[in-house]
Design an enzyme around this catalytic site. Sequence first.
Site, PDB file in Angstrom:
ATOM      1  CE1 TYR A 230      -6.221  10.104 -11.293  1.00 61.68           C
ATOM      2  CE2 TYR A 230      -6.463  11.803 -12.976  1.00 61.68           C
ATOM      3  CZ  TYR A 230      -5.984  10.561 -12.576  1.00 61.68           C
ATOM      4  OH  TYR A 230      -5.256   9.807 -13.456  1.00 61.68           O
TER       5      TYR A 230
ATOM      6  CG  ASP B  43      -1.788   1.215   1.347  1.00 68.07           C
ATOM      7  OD1 ASP B  43      -1.679   2.122   0.491  1.00 68.07           O
ATOM      8  OD2 ASP B  43      -2.583   1.280   2.297  1.00 68.07           O
ATOM      9  CB  VAL B  44       2.142   3.488  -2.696  1.00 68.57           C
ATOM     10  CG1 VAL B  44       2.666   2.384  -3.589  1.00 68.57           C
ATOM     11  CG2 VAL B  44       0.839   4.075  -3.235  1.00 68.57           C
TER      12      VAL B  44
ATOM     13  CE  LYS C  46      -2.543  10.929 -11.439  1.00 66.94           C
ATOM     14  NZ  LYS C  46      -1.482   9.916 -11.271  1.00 66.94           N
TER      15      LYS C  46
ATOM     16  CG  ASN D 154       0.626   2.680 -13.036  1.00 68.01           C
ATOM     17  OD1 ASN D 154       0.157   3.399 -13.913  1.00 68.01           O
ATOM     18  ND2 ASN D 154       0.001   1.580 -12.619  1.00 68.01           N
TER      19      ASN D 154
END
Length: 252
Positions: free
Chosen positions: A157, A62-63, A161, A89
């Site tokens: 999101y 789990d990053v 980004k 990713n």
Amino acid sequence: MTEANRVAVVTGAGSGIGRAVAVALQTDGYNVVLAGRHRAKLKEAQALATPHKGEMRVVPTDVSDPLAVKALFHAADQAFGRVDVLFNNAGVSAPAKPMEELSAEEWRKVVSVNLSGVFYCCQEAIKLMKAQDPQGGRIINNGSISAHSPRPMSAPYTATKHAITGLTKSIALDGRAHNIACSQIDIGNAATEMTDSFALGVIQADGEQRPEPRMDVEHVASAVLYMANLPLATNVLNMTIKATAMPFEGRG
């Protein structure tokens, strides 16, 4: 280091873009560490390995958990002794609804994976890349078309980004002294499970819902492989790869 000893870590490797990139790297001879939350999906990706090429190792991760990320890179170091490429990713999105209706938890979840998770992975990769011999390596961050132009109701999101672009440039600058290159690839409408619904319709800036074209995810994998295989003296700082006819240039 020989080509046979190259090592890559791919997050979000259990499906979609991550899986396609992991397989492309392995087929090119990389030893690949597959990271993601779901062991079963990682195993499915591992089963796609080309025989007699690089090795694939599954490390459920789990990053968003910095301790889990430390364990991931420790496992890569223990297995292969170095990391040459990191492809960040893993990513999530929040429900598509007006920003003022998003809960704090929905916001935190996106930030914890899309931004903090990338930061934690970069930290650990940089530590290894600075210490290993030969020194250096390459970090490739999966940005998004949303790093340039948002879709409706995508504030968490889109914000993360945009932040990845700043993080990429900072690492590209700070990594120079240690032979560490950092790149960002911005991807638009790769044909994966996540974009299956695009064929039926996607909400546009004018509020209407219209189908959007997609592109074969293998083209994304080929692009990442190209970036990964450049000599460290050369860097693609930013690449945009997209379905040609999807709305982006002049979106809205």
